[in-house]
Design a protein around this motif. Structure first.
Motif, short mmCIF file in Angstrom:
data_model
loop_
_atom_site.label_atom_id
_atom_site.label_comp_id
_atom_site.label_asym_id
_atom_site.label_seq_id
_atom_site.Cartn_x
_atom_site.Cartn_y
_atom_site.Cartn_z
N ILE A 24 1.01 -1.23 -0.20
CA ILE A 24 -0.15 0.02 0.05
C ILE A 24 0.96 1.27 0.03
O ILE A 24 0.62 2.09 -0.86
CB ILE A 24 -1.09 0.00 1.31
N ILE A 25 1.93 1.48 0.59
CA ILE A 25 2.83 2.50 0.72
C ILE A 25 3.42 2.86 -0.46
O ILE A 25 3.72 3.65 -0.91
CB ILE A 25 3.78 2.13 1.88
N VAL A 26 4.18 1.46 -1.14
CA VAL A 26 4.54 1.67 -2.44
C VAL A 26 3.76 2.29 -3.51
O VAL A 26 3.90 2.99 -4.36
CB VAL A 26 5.48 0.17 -2.85
N GLY A 27 2.53 1.64 -3.33
CA GLY A 27 1.27 1.96 -4.31
C GLY A 27 0.93 3.47 -4.34
O GLY A 27 0.75 4.17 -5.41
N ALA A 28 1.07 3.93 -3.11
CA ALA A 28 0.64 5.31 -2.67
C ALA A 28 1.92 6.25 -3.36
O ALA A 28 1.61 7.14 -4.03
CB ALA A 28 0.37 5.67 -1.10
N ALA A 29 3.03 5.80 -3.24
CA ALA A 29 4.09 6.60 -3.68
C ALA A 29 4.19 6.56 -5.22
O ALA A 29 4.44 7.39 -6.08
CB ALA A 29 5.47 5.73 -3.22
N PHE A 30 3.70 5.30 -5.81
CA PHE A 30 3.88 5.28 -7.25
C PHE A 30 2.61 6.08 -7.84
O PHE A 30 2.71 6.91 -8.84
CB PHE A 30 3.46 3.77 -7.35
N THR A 31 1.48 6.09 -7.12
CA THR A 31 0.47 6.95 -7.57
C THR A 31 0.82 8.47 -7.64
O THR A 31 0.42 9.19 -8.44
CB THR A 31 -0.92 6.70 -6.67
N ALA A 32 1.41 8.81 -6.24
CA ALA A 32 2.05 10.13 -6.45
C ALA A 32 2.86 10.48 -7.70
O ALA A 32 2.85 11.54 -8.41
CB ALA A 32 2.77 10.29 -5.23
N ILE A 33 3.92 9.58 -8.13
CA ILE A 33 4.38 9.94 -9.50
C ILE A 33 3.88 9.96 -10.60
O ILE A 33 4.05 10.65 -11.56
CB ILE A 33 5.67 8.64 -9.41
N VAL A 34 2.68 9.22 -10.74
CA VAL A 34 1.97 9.06 -11.89
C VAL A 34 1.01 10.59 -12.03
O VAL A 34 1.15 10.87 -13.02
CB VAL A 34 1.01 7.90 -11.93
N THR A 35 0.81 10.90 -10.88
CA THR A 35 -0.16 11.93 -10.62
C THR A 35 0.82 13.27 -11.12
O THR A 35 0.31 14.07 -11.80
CB THR A 35 -0.55 12.33 -9.11
#
Length: 135
Positions: A24-35
């Motif tokens: 979940i933490i890595v997914g949130a960081a990845f979502t921030a990069i994509v955003t």
């Protein structure tokens, strides 16, 4: 109460719960990069092509601003994240299947009696059910 806390501690410290938390933490960081990719790079490029800044796309209805340009960017965000996850999972499944050898089919150990149609050993010369001699 102490038993409840011990059970909770045991649950929280299981390996799969910790793996899920890391995911979940890595997914949130990845979502921030994509955003950031969509908002800072793709949106301006698309804006150059259609000569519109998506953050400026707003409709005012009775004094309420509907920012549909931001919604379009959120949809693009979702599509990028979904595509990357799809390709990542597809790659991981393919990588996992590379090491596995295809399962060889085993030689049959039984056959069907041509007279009584019962299943018998492949080495049998006489059917144990109908006592017929087998060819």
């Amino acid at each position: 109460m102490k038993k409840f806390l011990n059970e909770f501690k045991e649950f929280a410290m299981r390996g799969n719960v910790l793996d899920m938390a890391v995911g979940i933490i890595v997914g949130a960081a990845f979502t921030a990069i994509v955003t950031s990719l969509v908002d800072d790079i793709l949106s301006p490029i698309i804006g150059l092509l259609v000569r519109v800044n998506f953050s400026d796309l707003v409709v005012s209805i009775a004094g309420v601003d509907l920012k549909y340009g931001s919604f379009i960017m959120a949809v693009i965000n979702f599509l990028i994240v979904a595509f990357v996850l799809f390709t990542l999972i597809k790659f991981m499944n393919k990588a996992a299947s590379l090491g596995k050898k295809p399962k060889e089919e085993e030689a049959p150990t039984t056959k069907e009696c041509p007279y009584c149609k019962s299943e018998i050993s492949i080495e049998a010369t006489r059917c144990p059910n109908c006592t017929s001699y087998l060819p």
